[in-house]
Design a protein around this motif. Structure first.
Motif, PDB file in Angstrom:
ATOM      1  N   PRO A 114       0.815  -1.220   0.000  1.00  0.00           N
ATOM      2  CA  PRO A 114       0.000   0.000   0.000  1.00  0.00           C
ATOM      3  C   PRO A 114       0.850   1.273   0.000  1.00  0.00           C
ATOM      4  O   PRO A 114       0.457   2.275  -0.609  1.00  0.00           O
ATOM      5  N   GLU A 115       2.002   1.229   0.634  1.00  0.00           N
ATOM      6  CA  GLU A 115       2.869   2.412   0.667  1.00  0.00           C
ATOM      7  C   GLU A 115       3.530   2.709  -0.675  1.00  0.00           C
ATOM      8  O   GLU A 115       4.187   3.742  -0.830  1.00  0.00           O
ATOM      9  N   ASP A 116       3.364   1.834  -1.641  1.00  0.00           N
ATOM     10  CA  ASP A 116       3.843   2.117  -3.001  1.00  0.00           C
ATOM     11  C   ASP A 116       2.834   2.961  -3.786  1.00  0.00           C
ATOM     12  O   ASP A 116       3.122   3.370  -4.913  1.00  0.00           O
ATOM     13  N   THR A 117       1.690   3.217  -3.206  1.00  0.00           N
ATOM     14  CA  THR A 117       0.683   4.041  -3.866  1.00  0.00           C
ATOM     15  C   THR A 117       1.242   5.436  -4.126  1.00  0.00           C
ATOM     16  O   THR A 117       1.709   6.101  -3.209  1.00  0.00           O
ATOM     17  N   ALA A 118       1.208   5.849  -5.381  1.00  0.00           N
ATOM     18  CA  ALA A 118       1.787   7.136  -5.766  1.00  0.00           C
ATOM     19  C   ALA A 118       1.537   7.369  -7.246  1.00  0.00           C
ATOM     20  O   ALA A 118       1.116   6.466  -7.972  1.00  0.00           O
ATOM     21  N   VAL A 119       1.837   8.583  -7.665  1.00  0.00           N
ATOM     22  CA  VAL A 119       1.950   8.864  -9.091  1.00  0.00           C
ATOM     23  C   VAL A 119       3.406   8.623  -9.468  1.00  0.00           C
ATOM     24  O   VAL A 119       4.309   9.155  -8.823  1.00  0.00           O
ATOM     25  N   TYR A 120       3.610   7.814 -10.471  1.00  0.00           N
ATOM     26  CA  TYR A 120       4.951   7.455 -10.910  1.00  0.00           C
ATOM     27  C   TYR A 120       5.304   8.226 -12.179  1.00  0.00           C
ATOM     28  O   TYR A 120       4.508   8.284 -13.126  1.00  0.00           O
ATOM     29  N   TYR A 121       6.503   8.775 -12.165  1.00  0.00           N
ATOM     30  CA  TYR A 121       6.989   9.576 -13.273  1.00  0.00           C
ATOM     31  C   TYR A 121       8.302   9.005 -13.805  1.00  0.00           C
ATOM     32  O   TYR A 121       9.120   8.497 -13.031  1.00  0.00           O
ATOM     33  N   CYS A 122       8.504   9.126 -15.091  1.00  0.00           N
ATOM     34  CA  CYS A 122       9.826   8.863 -15.641  1.00  0.00           C
ATOM     35  C   CYS A 122      10.423  10.193 -16.104  1.00  0.00           C
ATOM     36  O   CYS A 122       9.691  11.150 -16.403  1.00  0.00           O
ATOM     37  N   ALA A 123      11.732  10.231 -16.128  1.00  0.00           N
ATOM     38  CA  ALA A 123      12.432  11.454 -16.494  1.00  0.00           C
ATOM     39  C   ALA A 123      13.739  11.089 -17.187  1.00  0.00           C
ATOM     40  O   ALA A 123      14.277  10.001 -16.966  1.00  0.00           O
ATOM     41  N   ALA A 124      14.236  12.006 -17.994  1.00  0.00           N
ATOM     42  CA  ALA A 124      15.437  11.740 -18.781  1.00  0.00           C
ATOM     43  C   ALA A 124      16.513  12.782 -18.492  1.00  0.00           C
ATOM     44  O   ALA A 124      16.218  13.965 -18.318  1.00  0.00           O
ATOM     45  N   VAL A 125      17.750  12.309 -18.471  1.00  0.00           N
ATOM     46  CA  VAL A 125      18.902  13.189 -18.292  1.00  0.00           C
ATOM     47  C   VAL A 125      20.045  12.638 -19.133  1.00  0.00           C
ATOM     48  O   VAL A 125      20.166  11.430 -19.307  1.00  0.00           O
ATOM     49  N   MET A 126      20.898  13.544 -19.616  1.00  0.00           N
ATOM     50  CA  MET A 126      21.969  13.112 -20.522  1.00  0.00           C
ATOM     51  C   MET A 126      23.098  12.405 -19.793  1.00  0.00           C
ATOM     52  O   MET A 126      23.783  11.566 -20.370  1.00  0.00           O
ATOM     53  N   SER A 127      23.311  12.755 -18.515  1.00  0.00           N
ATOM     54  CA  SER A 127      24.435  12.151 -17.810  1.00  0.00           C
ATOM     55  C   SER A 127      24.065  11.912 -16.365  1.00  0.00           C
ATOM     56  O   SER A 127      23.250  12.636 -15.794  1.00  0.00           O
ATOM     57  N   ALA A 128      24.669  10.903 -15.787  1.00  0.00           N
ATOM     58  CA  ALA A 128      24.417  10.589 -14.389  1.00  0.00           C
ATOM     59  C   ALA A 128      24.806  11.777 -13.510  1.00  0.00           C
ATOM     60  O   ALA A 128      25.856  12.383 -13.713  1.00  0.00           O
ATOM     61  N   GLY A 129      23.987  12.087 -12.549  1.00  0.00           N
ATOM     62  CA  GLY A 129      24.268  13.200 -11.659  1.00  0.00           C
ATOM     63  C   GLY A 129      23.773  14.531 -12.163  1.00  0.00           C
ATOM     64  O   GLY A 129      23.825  15.536 -11.434  1.00  0.00           O
ATOM     65  N   GLY A 130      23.307  14.564 -13.406  1.00  0.00           N
ATOM     66  CA  GLY A 130      22.789  15.804 -13.957  1.00  0.00           C
ATOM     67  C   GLY A 130      21.356  16.058 -13.521  1.00  0.00           C
ATOM     68  O   GLY A 130      20.752  15.244 -12.818  1.00  0.00           O
ATOM     69  N   THR A 131      20.838  17.175 -13.946  1.00  0.00           N
ATOM     70  CA  THR A 131      19.453  17.506 -13.642  1.00  0.00           C
ATOM     71  C   THR A 131      18.552  16.896 -14.701  1.00  0.00           C
ATOM     72  O   THR A 131      18.792  17.050 -15.898  1.00  0.00           O
ATOM     73  N   TYR A 132      17.527  16.226 -14.250  1.00  0.00           N
ATOM     74  CA  TYR A 132      16.593  15.623 -15.202  1.00  0.00           C
ATOM     75  C   TYR A 132      15.881  16.723 -15.975  1.00  0.00           C
ATOM     76  O   TYR A 132      15.239  17.592 -15.392  1.00  0.00           O
ATOM     77  N   ASN A 133      16.021  16.669 -17.294  1.00  0.00           N
ATOM     78  CA  ASN A 133      15.517  17.736 -18.136  1.00  0.00           C
ATOM     79  C   ASN A 133      14.093  17.526 -18.610  1.00  0.00           C
ATOM     80  O   ASN A 133      13.362  18.477 -18.853  1.00  0.00           O
ATOM     81  N   TYR A 134      13.737  16.269 -18.789  1.00  0.00           N
ATOM     82  CA  TYR A 134      12.455  15.950 -19.404  1.00  0.00           C
ATOM     83  C   TYR A 134      11.672  15.019 -18.493  1.00  0.00           C
ATOM     84  O   TYR A 134      12.234  14.062 -17.938  1.00  0.00           O
ATOM     85  N   TRP A 135      10.377  15.318 -18.370  1.00  0.00           N
ATOM     86  CA  TRP A 135       9.516  14.555 -17.472  1.00  0.00           C
ATOM     87  C   TRP A 135       8.240  14.148 -18.193  1.00  0.00           C
ATOM     88  O   TRP A 135       7.719  14.893 -19.035  1.00  0.00           O
ATOM     89  N   GLY A 136       7.736  12.983 -17.807  1.00  0.00           N
ATOM     90  CA  GLY A 136       6.420  12.587 -18.273  1.00  0.00           C
ATOM     91  C   GLY A 136       5.348  13.166 -17.376  1.00  0.00           C
ATOM     92  O   GLY A 136       5.627  13.847 -16.392  1.00  0.00           O
ATOM     93  N   GLN A 137       4.101  12.859 -17.719  1.00  0.00           N
ATOM     94  CA  GLN A 137       2.973  13.428 -16.977  1.00  0.00           C
ATOM     95  C   GLN A 137       2.590  12.581 -15.772  1.00  0.00           C
ATOM     96  O   GLN A 137       1.816  13.029 -14.927  1.00  0.00           O
ATOM     97  N   GLY A 138       3.127  11.375 -15.703  1.00  0.00           N
ATOM     98  CA  GLY A 138       2.863  10.507 -14.562  1.00  0.00           C
ATOM     99  C   GLY A 138       1.733   9.521 -14.797  1.00  0.00           C
ATOM    100  O   GLY A 138       0.847   9.743 -15.622  1.00  0.00           O
ATOM    101  N   THR A 139       1.801   8.427 -14.072  1.00  0.00           N
ATOM    102  CA  THR A 139       0.736   7.429 -14.104  1.00  0.00           C
ATOM    103  C   THR A 139       0.440   6.989 -12.678  1.00  0.00           C
ATOM    104  O   THR A 139       1.366   6.777 -11.880  1.00  0.00           O
ATOM    105  N   GLN A 140      -0.824   6.880 -12.347  1.00  0.00           N
ATOM    106  CA  GLN A 140      -1.234   6.589 -10.974  1.00  0.00           C
ATOM    107  C   GLN A 140      -1.152   5.092 -10.692  1.00  0.00           C
ATOM    108  O   GLN A 140      -1.673   4.275 -11.477  1.00  0.00           O
ATOM    109  N   VAL A 141      -0.530   4.762  -9.584  1.00  0.00           N
ATOM    110  CA  VAL A 141      -0.516   3.390  -9.078  1.00  0.00           C
ATOM    111  C   VAL A 141      -1.162   3.405  -7.707  1.00  0.00           C
ATOM    112  O   VAL A 141      -0.733   4.158  -6.824  1.00  0.00           O
ATOM    113  N   THR A 142      -2.171   2.591  -7.533  1.00  0.00           N
ATOM    114  CA  THR A 142      -2.853   2.491  -6.252  1.00  0.00           C
ATOM    115  C   THR A 142      -2.846   1.038  -5.812  1.00  0.00           C
ATOM    116  O   THR A 142      -3.274   0.155  -6.558  1.00  0.00           O
TER     117      THR A 142
END
Length: 119
Positions: A88-116
């Motif tokens: 139950p504690e995994d309930t959340a909106v899940y997002y994916c994001a993209a970054v060019m290099s490890a440790g960088g700031t994620y530049n691009y984000w999806g809109q999310g998908t709900q997991v309940t």
């Protein structure tokens, strides 16, 4: 520009599994690290894990280790988050994001998908 779209969320019971997908358009994902994040009601956004562009390196948050697996299919421009033994504690909106290099700031984000996850 990279457009990311998550899918695969839904309502499941505790102990069930779900596989989320993150599909990109606009550019190939093969040059990007892809991270998964989640946000539960009333909580800060939480890092779940990420996968390197090669697919050979993954990192997981402690809450995901042993239950979640991130994989990618660069030919399909898609990254997956396989979630097993959901709680139950995994309930959340899940997002994916993209970054060019490890440790960088994620530049691009999806809109999310709900997991309940119900108990």
């Amino acid at each position: 520009q990279v457009q990311l779209v998550e899918s695969g969320g839904g309502l499941v019971q505790a102990g069930d599994s779900l596989r989320l997908s993150c599909t990109a358009s606009g550019r190939t994902l093969s040059n990007y690290y892809i991270g998964w994040f989640r946000r539960s009601p009333g909580k800060e956004r939480e890092f779940v894990g990420h996968i390197a562009w090669s697919g050979r390196s993954t990192i997981y948050a402690d809450s995901a280790k042993g239950r979640f697996t991130i994989s990618r299919d660069n030919a399909k421009n898609t990254v997956y988050l396989q979630m097993n033994s959901l709680k139950p504690e995994d309930t959340a909106v899940y997002y994916c994001a993209a970054v060019m290099s490890a440790g960088g700031t994620y530049n691009y984000w999806g809109q999310g998908t709900q997991v309940t996850v119900s108990s």
